[in-house]
Design a protein around this motif. Sequence first.
Motif, PDB file in Angstrom:
ATOM      1  N   THR A   5       0.834  -1.196   0.000  1.00 38.30           N
ATOM      2  CA  THR A   5       0.000   0.000   0.000  1.00 38.30           C
ATOM      3  C   THR A   5       0.872   1.250   0.000  1.00 38.30           C
ATOM      4  N   ILE A   7       0.781   5.245   0.377  1.00 43.08           N
ATOM      5  CA  ILE A   7      -0.051   6.312   0.909  1.00 43.08           C
ATOM      6  C   ILE A   7       0.644   7.649   0.669  1.00 43.08           C
ATOM      7  N   VAL A 164      -4.909   4.481   8.099  1.00 44.49           N
ATOM      8  CA  VAL A 164      -4.469   3.573   7.031  1.00 44.49           C
ATOM      9  C   VAL A 164      -4.733   2.124   7.423  1.00 44.49           C
ATOM     10  N   CYS A 170      -3.811  -3.512   7.076  1.00 45.61           N
ATOM     11  CA  CYS A 170      -2.442  -3.926   6.782  1.00 45.61           C
ATOM     12  C   CYS A 170      -1.516  -3.574   7.936  1.00 45.61           C
ATOM     13  N   ARG A 172       1.902  -2.042   9.608  1.00 48.15           N
ATOM     14  CA  ARG A 172       2.545  -0.761   9.336  1.00 48.15           C
ATOM     15  C   ARG A 172       3.683  -0.900   8.335  1.00 48.15           C
ATOM     16  N   VAL A 175       3.181  -0.594   4.505  1.00 47.78           N
ATOM     17  CA  VAL A 175       2.800   0.714   3.972  1.00 47.78           C
ATOM     18  C   VAL A 175       4.042   1.519   3.621  1.00 47.78           C
ATOM     19  N   PHE A 193       5.801   3.239   9.567  1.00 46.43           N
ATOM     20  CA  PHE A 193       5.659   3.082   8.125  1.00 46.43           C
ATOM     21  C   PHE A 193       7.037   3.085   7.454  1.00 46.43           C
TER      22      PHE A 193
END
Length: 227
Positions: A5, A7, A164, A170, A172, A175, A193
């Motif tokens: 992911t 972000i 998130v 998900c 950390r 991400v 993250f």
Amino acid sequence: MTVTTCIFDAYGTLFDVSAAARAAASETGREAFGAHWQEVARTWRDKQLQYTWLRAVTGRHKDFWQLTQDGLDYALESVGLDGDAELRERLLALYWELEAFPEVPESLSELQQAGKRCAILSNGSPEMLKGAVESAGLGGLLDDVLSVEAVGVFKPDARVYDLVGDRYGCARDEVLFVSSNGWDVCSAAAYGFATAWVNRAAAPLDRLDAAPDHILPDLSGLPEILR
């Protein structure tokens, strides 16, 4: 763990926050503003961010659109243009139509093709973000747009980054958080993250508790670091 992911911060990362002032300065009859537009753009952005931090610390939340107006009012007064109501309204209207940086569509498309989820996590209000995404034509390249208004506090409060995991379930370290704001990316790194700092201004790194994993001049190198 593999990143699933991506972000993105919105303003300054995907969208050029100077675009509104630059566009207004190019319009006929705005010579007075044209002499100051860069200073106004810089001060507007600085005060907009400062107001988010102050309101987060004091617990006196207002949405980002109000802070955008407050920052602009300060910036215009600082150059003696606070009496130009038509200019103020024009700048605010243009802020809903900010340009994406040139490399953004292709970079998001490459990430999407690589199977990565792509979403925005921003201080912006939902309505502001919707306008910017639509104006820049990025809707088909983003899976979601997350706003701090869901928790009523601005970044870098951890409750914002929690959105998130709440949305995608998900871990950390799955991400990759991407921001042009050094304080934001360092805070996201401390949160856990993986991070990439889009250091468009070639600025020094903020002295905070964590550092970004990657530093890029723009988003064009992002797909490569995830391969």
